[in-house]
Design a protein around this motif. Structure first.
Motif, PDB file in Angstrom:
ATOM      1  N   VAL A 236      43.170 -35.578  26.514  1.00 32.47           N
ATOM      2  CA  VAL A 236      43.992 -34.934  27.541  1.00 32.47           C
ATOM      3  C   VAL A 236      44.843 -33.833  26.928  1.00 32.47           C
ATOM      4  O   VAL A 236      45.125 -33.837  25.735  1.00 32.47           O
ATOM      5  CB  VAL A 236      44.931 -35.934  28.263  1.00 32.47           C
ATOM      6  N   GLY A 237      45.256 -32.907  27.772  1.00 32.56           N
ATOM      7  CA  GLY A 237      46.208 -31.888  27.360  1.00 32.56           C
ATOM      8  C   GLY A 237      45.593 -30.523  27.186  1.00 32.56           C
ATOM      9  O   GLY A 237      44.374 -30.360  27.209  1.00 32.56           O
ATOM     10  N   GLY A 238      46.491 -29.563  27.020  1.00 31.61           N
ATOM     11  CA  GLY A 238      46.048 -28.186  26.829  1.00 31.61           C
ATOM     12  C   GLY A 238      47.165 -27.238  27.200  1.00 31.61           C
ATOM     13  O   GLY A 238      48.094 -27.616  27.922  1.00 31.61           O
ATOM     14  N   PRO A 239      47.070 -26.002  26.710  1.00 31.50           N
ATOM     15  CA  PRO A 239      48.154 -25.040  26.915  1.00 31.50           C
ATOM     16  C   PRO A 239      48.429 -24.746  28.386  1.00 31.50           C
ATOM     17  O   PRO A 239      49.563 -24.432  28.755  1.00 31.50           O
ATOM     18  CB  PRO A 239      47.667 -23.785  26.181  1.00 31.50           C
ATOM     19  N   GLN A 240      47.397 -24.880  29.251  1.00 36.50           N
ATOM     20  CA  GLN A 240      47.608 -24.522  30.658  1.00 36.50           C
ATOM     21  C   GLN A 240      48.565 -25.463  31.383  1.00 36.50           C
ATOM     22  O   GLN A 240      49.040 -25.164  32.459  1.00 36.50           O
ATOM     23  CB  GLN A 240      46.272 -24.388  31.416  1.00 36.50           C
ATOM     24  N   TRP A 241      48.855 -26.617  30.783  1.00 38.66           N
ATOM     25  CA  TRP A 241      49.782 -27.562  31.426  1.00 38.66           C
ATOM     26  C   TRP A 241      51.116 -27.665  30.677  1.00 38.66           C
ATOM     27  O   TRP A 241      51.927 -28.548  30.936  1.00 38.66           O
ATOM     28  CB  TRP A 241      49.143 -28.950  31.549  1.00 38.66           C
ATOM     29  N   ALA A 242      51.326 -26.738  29.734  1.00 35.88           N
ATOM     30  CA  ALA A 242      52.526 -26.818  28.897  1.00 35.88           C
ATOM     31  C   ALA A 242      53.807 -26.688  29.713  1.00 35.88           C
ATOM     32  O   ALA A 242      54.854 -27.214  29.334  1.00 35.88           O
ATOM     33  CB  ALA A 242      52.477 -25.744  27.812  1.00 35.88           C
ATOM     34  N   SER A 243      53.731 -25.995  30.864  1.00 38.66           N
ATOM     35  CA  SER A 243      54.971 -25.806  31.620  1.00 38.66           C
ATOM     36  C   SER A 243      55.092 -26.773  32.799  1.00 38.66           C
ATOM     37  O   SER A 243      56.045 -26.691  33.572  1.00 38.66           O
ATOM     38  CB  SER A 243      55.070 -24.358  32.107  1.00 38.66           C
ATOM     39  N   ALA A 244      54.143 -27.702  32.937  1.00 39.24           N
ATOM     40  CA  ALA A 244      54.281 -28.723  33.982  1.00 39.24           C
ATOM     41  C   ALA A 244      55.475 -29.608  33.638  1.00 39.24           C
ATOM     42  O   ALA A 244      55.813 -29.769  32.467  1.00 39.24           O
ATOM     43  CB  ALA A 244      53.003 -29.562  34.060  1.00 39.24           C
ATOM     44  N   PRO A 245      56.151 -30.177  34.663  1.00 43.78           N
ATOM     45  CA  PRO A 245      57.264 -31.086  34.361  1.00 43.78           C
ATOM     46  C   PRO A 245      56.792 -32.207  33.419  1.00 43.78           C
ATOM     47  O   PRO A 245      55.652 -32.667  33.547  1.00 43.78           O
ATOM     48  CB  PRO A 245      57.647 -31.669  35.724  1.00 43.78           C
ATOM     49  N   ARG A 246      57.653 -32.609  32.478  1.00 41.50           N
ATOM     50  CA  ARG A 246      57.216 -33.537  31.436  1.00 41.50           C
ATOM     51  C   ARG A 246      56.521 -34.787  31.975  1.00 41.50           C
ATOM     52  O   ARG A 246      55.494 -35.204  31.471  1.00 41.50           O
ATOM     53  CB  ARG A 246      58.411 -33.958  30.552  1.00 41.50           C
ATOM     54  N   HIS A 247      57.063 -35.366  33.057  1.00 39.00           N
ATOM     55  CA  HIS A 247      56.487 -36.619  33.556  1.00 39.00           C
ATOM     56  C   HIS A 247      55.143 -36.404  34.239  1.00 39.00           C
ATOM     57  O   HIS A 247      54.462 -37.371  34.572  1.00 39.00           O
ATOM     58  CB  HIS A 247      57.478 -37.332  34.482  1.00 39.00           C
ATOM     59  N   LEU A 248      54.771 -35.124  34.457  1.00 31.68           N
ATOM     60  CA  LEU A 248      53.471 -34.855  35.072  1.00 31.68           C
ATOM     61  C   LEU A 248      52.498 -34.203  34.101  1.00 31.68           C
ATOM     62  O   LEU A 248      51.383 -33.830  34.473  1.00 31.68           O
ATOM     63  CB  LEU A 248      53.657 -33.947  36.298  1.00 31.68           C
ATOM     64  N   ARG A 249      52.911 -34.081  32.846  1.00 30.91           N
ATOM     65  CA  ARG A 249      52.001 -33.477  31.871  1.00 30.91           C
ATOM     66  C   ARG A 249      50.869 -34.450  31.535  1.00 30.91           C
ATOM     67  O   ARG A 249      51.028 -35.663  31.660  1.00 30.91           O
ATOM     68  CB  ARG A 249      52.775 -33.085  30.604  1.00 30.91           C
ATOM     69  N   PRO A 250      49.719 -33.917  31.130  1.00 35.97           N
ATOM     70  CA  PRO A 250      48.577 -34.791  30.824  1.00 35.97           C
ATOM     71  C   PRO A 250      48.938 -35.897  29.835  1.00 35.97           C
ATOM     72  O   PRO A 250      48.513 -37.050  30.008  1.00 35.97           O
ATOM     73  CB  PRO A 250      47.559 -33.819  30.210  1.00 35.97           C
ATOM     74  N   GLU A 251      49.744 -35.560  28.827  1.00 38.37           N
ATOM     75  CA  GLU A 251      50.107 -36.559  27.815  1.00 38.37           C
ATOM     76  C   GLU A 251      50.904 -37.714  28.432  1.00 38.37           C
ATOM     77  O   GLU A 251      50.809 -38.852  27.973  1.00 38.37           O
ATOM     78  CB  GLU A 251      50.923 -35.916  26.677  1.00 38.37           C
ATOM     79  N   ALA A 252      51.691 -37.408  29.479  1.00 38.77           N
ATOM     80  CA  ALA A 252      52.454 -38.472  30.147  1.00 38.77           C
ATOM     81  C   ALA A 252      51.491 -39.445  30.819  1.00 38.77           C
ATOM     82  O   ALA A 252      51.729 -40.655  30.862  1.00 38.77           O
ATOM     83  CB  ALA A 252      53.426 -37.868  31.158  1.00 38.77           C
ATOM     84  N   GLY A 253      50.384 -38.913  31.350  1.00 39.12           N
ATOM     85  CA  GLY A 253      49.381 -39.784  31.956  1.00 39.12           C
ATOM     86  C   GLY A 253      48.808 -40.749  30.941  1.00 39.12           C
ATOM     87  O   GLY A 253      48.598 -41.939  31.225  1.00 39.12           O
ATOM     88  N   LEU A 254      48.582 -40.251  29.738  1.00 39.80           N
ATOM     89  CA  LEU A 254      48.049 -41.105  28.667  1.00 39.80           C
ATOM     90  C   LEU A 254      49.057 -42.192  28.287  1.00 39.80           C
ATOM     91  O   LEU A 254      48.711 -43.372  28.176  1.00 39.80           O
ATOM     92  CB  LEU A 254      47.698 -40.226  27.448  1.00 39.80           C
ATOM     93  N   LEU A 255      50.316 -41.785  28.113  1.00 35.13           N
ATOM     94  CA  LEU A 255      51.332 -42.776  27.730  1.00 35.13           C
ATOM     95  C   LEU A 255      51.502 -43.822  28.828  1.00 35.13           C
ATOM     96  O   LEU A 255      51.632 -45.023  28.548  1.00 35.13           O
ATOM     97  CB  LEU A 255      52.669 -42.077  27.427  1.00 35.13           C
ATOM     98  N   ASN A 256      51.485 -43.371  30.085  1.00 33.61           N
ATOM     99  CA  ASN A 256      51.632 -44.321  31.194  1.00 33.61           C
ATOM    100  C   ASN A 256      50.458 -45.292  31.270  1.00 33.61           C
ATOM    101  O   ASN A 256      50.629 -46.464  31.598  1.00 33.61           O
ATOM    102  CB  ASN A 256      51.775 -43.576  32.525  1.00 33.61           C
ATOM    103  N   LEU A 257      49.260 -44.791  30.954  1.00 31.95           N
ATOM    104  CA  LEU A 257      48.082 -45.666  30.983  1.00 31.95           C
ATOM    105  C   LEU A 257      48.180 -46.719  29.871  1.00 31.95           C
ATOM    106  O   LEU A 257      47.918 -47.903  30.090  1.00 31.95           O
ATOM    107  CB  LEU A 257      46.808 -44.834  30.832  1.00 31.95           C
ATOM    108  N   ARG A 258      48.579 -46.278  28.671  1.00 34.26           N
ATOM    109  CA  ARG A 258      48.732 -47.242  27.567  1.00 34.26           C
ATOM    110  C   ARG A 258      49.742 -48.320  27.942  1.00 34.26           C
ATOM    111  O   ARG A 258      49.525 -49.507  27.698  1.00 34.26           O
ATOM    112  CB  ARG A 258      49.217 -46.516  26.307  1.00 34.26           C
ATOM    113  N   LYS A 259      50.851 -47.879  28.548  1.00 35.72           N
ATOM    114  CA  LYS A 259      51.912 -48.824  28.915  1.00 35.72           C
ATOM    115  C   LYS A 259      51.417 -49.774  30.009  1.00 35.72           C
ATOM    116  O   LYS A 259      51.630 -50.987  29.927  1.00 35.72           O
ATOM    117  CB  LYS A 259      53.133 -48.026  29.390  1.00 35.72           C
ATOM    118  N   ALA A 260      50.762 -49.217  31.027  1.00 32.84           N
ATOM    119  CA  ALA A 260      50.304 -50.043  32.145  1.00 32.84           C
ATOM    120  C   ALA A 260      49.281 -51.075  31.671  1.00 32.84           C
ATOM    121  O   ALA A 260      49.243 -52.198  32.161  1.00 32.84           O
ATOM    122  CB  ALA A 260      49.702 -49.162  33.240  1.00 32.84           C
ATOM    123  N   MET A 261      48.438 -50.681  30.711  1.00 30.30           N
ATOM    124  CA  MET A 261      47.421 -51.615  30.202  1.00 30.30           C
ATOM    125  C   MET A 261      48.013 -52.528  29.131  1.00 30.30           C
ATOM    126  O   MET A 261      47.365 -53.482  28.695  1.00 30.30           O
ATOM    127  CB  MET A 261      46.228 -50.838  29.634  1.00 30.30           C
TER     128      MET A 261
END
Ligand code: NAD
Ligand code: IPM
Ligand code: MN
Length: 350
Positions: A69-94
């Motif tokens: 996940v991730g890439g420069p095109q999402w660098a300015s998305a709000p932190r909680h909606l950035r691709p990396e946040a999705g990864l961290l949330n998935l790790r936590k949820a699992m």
């Protein structure tokens, strides 16, 4: 029938996951593969990197395999909606608290490492990285305004006894099936949480694993020892942040970041999350240059740790080894094969 949820994600993620699909079709035709949007691709389509239903689907499957996940095109998305946040949330949820990151040097690649071949030939390290705690998740965190006009950014590094114990147990158990040695890496010389880490690991060892050899090592020295004499290590257990950094460094011992798989596991019976340790590699995405072996070897780990198909895992590992022995190399390994051609090379050996 067992189900594998594939989350291709962004950048080279879909390219390397396509090769996993082909390998799975040939090796485990009975495995049901589902696919869902994830990361930046999900943010663009649905406004969030991880939909609730995809999270629930992940928890309900037997194993989850993600690309990147991730890439420069999402660098300015709000932190909680950035691709990396999705990864961290998935790790936590699992609740996949132990991230197994093997740094294993295939004999054919000893010359591809940036270190001298004799330093890495036969290398076989298993990192056990704590994955759902520490500074990645600690509260409070944020950026605040100070009265003098400055800003102040802060994160919190935090570990509890039970969080350290459960990942420590995975490391000691792992060592018993290997060369019986654990290095525990922290910064107990400067950090309170590091001091607690060292104490908890020491007590756990004395109480439950006195037969395993344990050595404490400061994380900075561990980084140095990894490039000085990496073969001294068997299992290295460490926190979320140090584990992230040390395992990337160890990747180069094995030839390329494109070679390293990982398995994130939780309590027995729960699905594991399998991911190559590399990212979305925006610099080479879409060009067919990505090495798919980290993703393919992540599937190998899924077969072994979640899908309980050790024979299929052995066959896949042997096929990757044979492909490398026969000279298959993507560009990161000094060769010219495309992503798909590397997939073909593995399939031919299977
Ligand atoms: P990266 O791992 O994407 O790339 C680092 C370098 O390694 C690049 O030169 C890239 O071309 C190369 N590389 C990586 N994987 C390769 C492969 N399979 N084959 C050949 N070469 C490969 O790290 P980065 O550039 O620091 O990060 C890019 C994005 O990926 C960032 O948004 C970051 O947050 C994200 N990221 C995601 C994950 C993940 O999804 N698990 C992991 C790390 C970084
Ligand atoms: C990794 C990555 C992730 C991490 C990022 C993308 C959140 O670097 O899996 O190693 O820091 O854990
Ligand atoms: Mn990383």
């Amino acid at each position: 029938m067992a189900t594998l949820l594939l989350l291709p994600g962004d950048g080279i993620g879909p390219e390397v996951c396509a090769e996993v699909r082909r390998v799975a079709a040939a090796l485990t035709p009975d495995l049901e593969i589902q696919e869902a949007p994830y990361g930046g691709a999900s943010y663009d389509a649905h406004g969030t990197p991880l939909l609730d239903e995809v999270r629930d689907q992940a928890i309900a499957s037997d194993a989850v395999l993600m690309g990147a996940v991730g890439g420069p095109q999402w660098a300015s998305a709000p932190r909680h909606l950035r691709p990396e946040a999705g990864l961290l949330n998935l790790r936590k949820a699992m609740d996949v608290f132990a991230n197994l990151r093997p740094a294993y040097c295939f004999e054919a690649l000893a010359g591809a490492s940036s270190l001298k071949p004799e330093l890495v030939s036969g290398l076989d390290i298993m990192f056990v990285r704590e994955l759902v705690g520490g500074v990645y998740f600690g509260q409070p965190r944020g950026v605040e305004d100070l009265p003098d006009g400055q800003k102040r950014g802060f994160d919190t590094q935090v570990y509890t006894t039970s969080e350290i114990e459960r990942v420590g147990r995975v490391a000691f158990e792992m060592a018993r099936g290997r060369r019986n040695k654990v290095h525990s890496a922290e910064k107990s010389n400067v950090m309170e949480s590091g001091l607690l880490w060292k104490q908890v690991i020491t007590e756990l060892h004395a109480r439950e694993y006195p037969d395993v050899e344990l050595e404490h090592i400061l994380a900075d020295n561990c980084a140095m020892q990894l490039v000085r004499a990496p073969k001294q290590f068997d299992v290295i257990v460490t926190d979320n942040l140090f584990g992230d950094i040390l395992s990337d460094a160890a990747a180069m011992l094995t030839g390329s970041l494109g070679m390293l798989p990982s398995a994130a596991i939780g309590d027995p019976g729960k699905p594991g999350l399998y991911e190559p340790i590399h990212g979305s590699a925006p610099d080479i995405a879409g060009k067919g240059l990505a090495n798919p072996l980290a993703a393919i070897l992540s599937f190998e780990m899924a077969l072994r740790w979640s899908l309980k198909q050790p024979e299929a895992a052995d066959a896949l590992l042997a096929a990757v080894k044979a492909a490398l022995d026969n000279g298959a190399r993507t560009r990161d390994l000094g060769g010219a094969l495309t992503t798909r051609e590397m997939g073909d090379a593995v399939l031919a050996e299977l």
